[in-house]
Design a protein around this motif. Structure first.
Motif, PDB file in Angstrom:
ATOM      1  N   GLU A  54       0.881  -1.172   0.009  1.00 32.97           N
ATOM      2  CA  GLU A  54      -0.032  -0.078  -0.024  1.00 32.97           C
ATOM      3  C   GLU A  54       0.922   1.244   0.111  1.00 32.97           C
ATOM      4  O   GLU A  54       1.708   1.351   0.842  1.00 32.97           O
ATOM      5  CB  GLU A  54      -0.901   0.028   1.292  1.00 32.97           C
ATOM      6  N   SER A  55       0.745   2.057  -0.852  1.00 30.91           N
ATOM      7  CA  SER A  55       1.436   3.240  -0.985  1.00 30.91           C
ATOM      8  C   SER A  55       0.786   4.535  -0.231  1.00 30.91           C
ATOM      9  O   SER A  55      -0.309   4.877  -0.235  1.00 30.91           O
ATOM     10  CB  SER A  55       1.613   3.619  -2.502  1.00 30.91           C
ATOM     11  N   ASN A  56       1.615   5.086   0.488  1.00 31.76           N
ATOM     12  CA  ASN A  56       1.076   6.211   1.585  1.00 31.76           C
ATOM     13  C   ASN A  56       2.115   7.207   1.668  1.00 31.76           C
ATOM     14  O   ASN A  56       3.469   7.052   1.658  1.00 31.76           O
ATOM     15  CB  ASN A  56       0.587   5.550   2.628  1.00 31.76           C
ATOM     16  N   CYS A  57       1.653   8.348   2.271  1.00 33.00           N
ATOM     17  CA  CYS A  57       2.702   9.327   2.688  1.00 33.00           C
ATOM     18  C   CYS A  57       3.564   8.653   3.667  1.00 33.00           C
ATOM     19  O   CYS A  57       2.882   7.991   4.625  1.00 33.00           O
ATOM     20  CB  CYS A  57       2.118  10.676   3.225  1.00 33.00           C
ATOM     21  N   SER A  58       4.872   9.080   3.962  1.00 26.76           N
ATOM     22  CA  SER A  58       5.625   8.201   5.068  1.00 26.76           C
ATOM     23  C   SER A  58       5.075   8.566   6.539  1.00 26.76           C
ATOM     24  O   SER A  58       5.417   7.837   7.148  1.00 26.76           O
ATOM     25  CB  SER A  58       7.128   8.467   4.690  1.00 26.76           C
ATOM     26  N   GLY A  59       4.858   9.671   6.554  1.00 25.31           N
ATOM     27  CA  GLY A  59       4.329  10.175   7.885  1.00 25.31           C
ATOM     28  C   GLY A  59       3.083   9.402   8.374  1.00 25.31           C
ATOM     29  O   GLY A  59       2.843   9.218   9.383  1.00 25.31           O
ATOM     30  N   LYS A  60       2.267   9.546   7.238  1.00 24.70           N
ATOM     31  CA  LYS A  60       0.748   8.724   7.484  1.00 24.70           C
ATOM     32  C   LYS A  60       1.163   7.219   7.919  1.00 24.70           C
ATOM     33  O   LYS A  60       0.198   6.677   8.462  1.00 24.70           O
ATOM     34  CB  LYS A  60      -0.003   8.858   6.308  1.00 24.70           C
ATOM     35  N   ALA A  61       1.951   6.769   7.148  1.00 23.53           N
ATOM     36  CA  ALA A  61       2.366   5.202   7.044  1.00 23.53           C
ATOM     37  C   ALA A  61       2.762   5.096   8.880  1.00 23.53           C
ATOM     38  O   ALA A  61       2.337   4.003   9.231  1.00 23.53           O
ATOM     39  CB  ALA A  61       3.355   4.725   6.686  1.00 23.53           C
ATOM     40  N   ALA A  62       3.597   5.900   9.315  1.00 23.89           N
ATOM     41  CA  ALA A  62       4.192   5.915  10.418  1.00 23.89           C
ATOM     42  C   ALA A  62       3.060   5.965  11.671  1.00 23.89           C
ATOM     43  O   ALA A  62       2.685   5.062  12.441  1.00 23.89           O
ATOM     44  CB  ALA A  62       5.362   6.858  10.991  1.00 23.89           C
ATOM     45  N   LYS A  63       1.922   6.876  11.482  1.00 19.44           N
ATOM     46  CA  LYS A  63       0.877   7.032  12.126  1.00 19.44           C
ATOM     47  C   LYS A  63      -0.139   5.889  12.205  1.00 19.44           C
ATOM     48  O   LYS A  63      -0.644   5.378  13.331  1.00 19.44           O
ATOM     49  CB  LYS A  63       0.126   8.204  11.826  1.00 19.44           C
ATOM     50  N   LEU A  64      -0.281   5.081  11.144  1.00 20.04           N
ATOM     51  CA  LEU A  64      -1.025   3.833  11.020  1.00 20.04           C
ATOM     52  C   LEU A  64      -0.636   2.742  11.943  1.00 20.04           C
ATOM     53  O   LEU A  64      -1.124   2.224  12.608  1.00 20.04           O
ATOM     54  CB  LEU A  64      -0.955   3.359   9.501  1.00 20.04           C
ATOM     55  N   ILE A  65       0.724   2.680  12.225  1.00 17.93           N
ATOM     56  CA  ILE A  65       1.522   1.904  13.124  1.00 17.93           C
ATOM     57  C   ILE A  65       1.356   2.188  14.528  1.00 17.93           C
ATOM     58  O   ILE A  65       0.849   1.613  15.370  1.00 17.93           O
ATOM     59  CB  ILE A  65       3.039   1.572  12.717  1.00 17.93           C
ATOM     60  N   HIS A  66       1.697   3.296  14.991  1.00 17.41           N
ATOM     61  CA  HIS A  66       1.977   3.830  16.183  1.00 17.41           C
ATOM     62  C   HIS A  66       0.759   4.606  16.865  1.00 17.41           C
ATOM     63  O   HIS A  66       0.486   4.484  18.211  1.00 17.41           O
ATOM     64  CB  HIS A  66       3.194   4.845  16.631  1.00 17.41           C
ATOM     65  N   ASP A  67      -0.051   4.980  16.130  1.00 22.28           N
ATOM     66  CA  ASP A  67      -1.624   5.349  16.516  1.00 22.28           C
ATOM     67  C   ASP A  67      -2.802   4.474  16.559  1.00 22.28           C
ATOM     68  O   ASP A  67      -3.318   4.482  17.334  1.00 22.28           O
ATOM     69  CB  ASP A  67      -1.748   6.764  15.950  1.00 22.28           C
ATOM     70  N   TYR A  68      -2.613   3.872  15.455  1.00 16.21           N
ATOM     71  CA  TYR A  68      -3.650   2.963  15.125  1.00 16.21           C
ATOM     72  C   TYR A  68      -3.601   1.468  15.148  1.00 16.21           C
ATOM     73  O   TYR A  68      -4.398   0.626  14.939  1.00 16.21           O
ATOM     74  CB  TYR A  68      -4.444   3.178  13.796  1.00 16.21           C
ATOM     75  N   GLY A  69      -2.258   1.094  15.597  1.00 19.73           N
ATOM     76  CA  GLY A  69      -1.947  -0.189  15.708  1.00 19.73           C
ATOM     77  C   GLY A  69      -2.080  -1.187  14.535  1.00 19.73           C
ATOM     78  O   GLY A  69      -2.286  -2.336  14.886  1.00 19.73           O
ATOM     79  N   LYS A  70      -1.900  -0.696  13.404  1.00 24.87           N
ATOM     80  CA  LYS A  70      -2.305  -1.543  12.158  1.00 24.87           C
ATOM     81  C   LYS A  70      -0.884  -2.461  12.069  1.00 24.87           C
ATOM     82  O   LYS A  70       0.271  -2.250  12.372  1.00 24.87           O
ATOM     83  CB  LYS A  70      -2.117  -0.610  10.933  1.00 24.87           C
ATOM     84  N   ILE A  71      -1.375  -3.608  11.580  1.00 25.26           N
ATOM     85  CA  ILE A  71      -0.406  -4.856  11.453  1.00 25.26           C
ATOM     86  C   ILE A  71       0.099  -4.661  10.317  1.00 25.26           C
ATOM     87  O   ILE A  71      -0.421  -4.884   9.173  1.00 25.26           O
ATOM     88  CB  ILE A  71      -1.054  -6.222  11.770  1.00 25.26           C
ATOM     89  N   ILE A  72       1.482  -4.344  10.177  1.00 27.97           N
ATOM     90  CA  ILE A  72       2.348  -4.104   9.088  1.00 27.97           C
ATOM     91  C   ILE A  72       3.685  -4.899   9.354  1.00 27.97           C
ATOM     92  O   ILE A  72       4.291  -5.067  10.363  1.00 27.97           O
ATOM     93  CB  ILE A  72       2.617  -2.837   8.844  1.00 27.97           C
TER      94      ILE A  72
END
Length: 314
Positions: A54-72
């Motif tokens: 999935e392509s995303n802005c690098s900052g938003k990608a980081a937020k998906l992990i540390h804010d929303y706990g997305k499994i990546i």
């Protein structure tokens, strides 16, 4: 009846194999989309492991992990400092491997206004001309966006042109969604000039002017000069008040959210291979001969240790 049983058996085997197919979830920056489609296919052909990227802005990608706990399973960032300063700092990753570089250029078309006269000694004057349309990508939404702003600020210092940055900002056309949107604006003749990645120029076939190394964010030699410029973090809200200008490095890590570490390590090892280097170079990236790792070297997976050299954060 026998044929029916065989058919049912085949369908059962097919469904089980499909269900059991190995795959990885990978986040990548938008600037890697074209090359990554080739990389993912090649990796699957070699290892039969599907890459769901999935392509995303690098900052938003980081937020998906540390804010929303997305499994990546793997995250690739267009700005290594996001992994260093956000994911590692907050305990979501142990290490960060820099493997490729990019540079900022001034993009234009052959029919852009003053295209036959522009050069590295006058571009900053031409883009300010009243009838010249200038485009910038989405400010602090993504690395390409805030790096464009950094280039303008560095140009103001390098050429000693007071208020150059603000004059350009005042006249620029901004695209808020994606750095690719500003590339499309150039191709569709909505603007005459943009500041963008060199790789986009290669992939989308538009002309570009190489900028001095003091402002193009490519050369580590000018790192101390780059750091004179900072951009406020207005969008990511990553806990970083200001983003300092640094040399452009793409990096990769395996976040703690992965549930398939062995497969993720196999993919990162492949990402650091000569095969991938060849793909990236065709798209205009500069690939590091010796990938550099920051962070906790003791936690770096054993299979990856021979492929990298350790360096301090800078």
């Amino acid at each position: 009846m026998k044929k029916l049983l065989i058919l049912v058996g085949l369908l059962f085997v097919f469904s089980i194999s499909a269900y059991a197919q190995q795959y990885l979830k990978v986040l990548i920056p938008k600037s890697l989309e074209k090359s990554f489609s080739i990389i993912a296919k090649d990796f699957y052909d070699k290892h039969r492991i599907k890459i769901n990227y999935e392509s995303n802005c690098s900052g938003k990608a980081a937020k998906l992990i540390h804010d929303y706990g997305k499994i990546i399973d793997v995250i690739v960032s267009a700005d290594y400092s996001i992994i260093d300063n956000v994911l590692m700092k907050k305990g979501f990753a142990d290490w960060n491997i820099k493997f490729a570089k990019n540079e900022m250029v001034l993009g234009y078309r052959t029919d852009s206004k003053f295209a036959n006269k522009i050069n590295k000694n006058n571009w900053y004057e031409i883009v300010l001309k009243p009838n010249v349309k200038f485009g910038l990508s989405a400010a602090t939404d993504e690395p390409c966006g805030y790096r464009s702003l950094m280039v303008l600020k560095l140009a103001e210092l390098f050429y000693n042109k007071k208020d150059f940055y603000q004059h350009v900002i005042n006249k620029a056309t901004f695209e808020r969604k994606s750095d690719l949107d500003i590339v499309k604006d150039l191709l569709y003749k909505k603007v005459d000039y943009i500041i963008s990645y060199k790789t986009y120029a290669n992939e989308y076939n538009f002309n570009y002017l190489k900028l001095p190394k003091e402002i193009n964010l490519f050369s580590s030699r000018y790192g101390s000069f780059y750091k004179k410029v900072r951009i406020k973090d207005q969008t990511y809200e990553l806990g970083i008040k200001e983003i300092p200008a640094t040399c452009i490095f793409y990096s990769v890590t395996i976040p703690q959210t992965t549930q398939k570490r062995n497969l993720a390590v196999k993919f990162v090892k492949y990402l650091l291979s000569n095969e991938v280097a060849s793909i990236l170079e065709k798209h205009g990236f500069f690939v590091l001969c010796e990938p550099e790792v920051t962070g906790n070297i003791e936690r770096l997976d054993n299979e990856l240790k021979p492929l990298v050299k350790y360096c301090v954060r800078y």
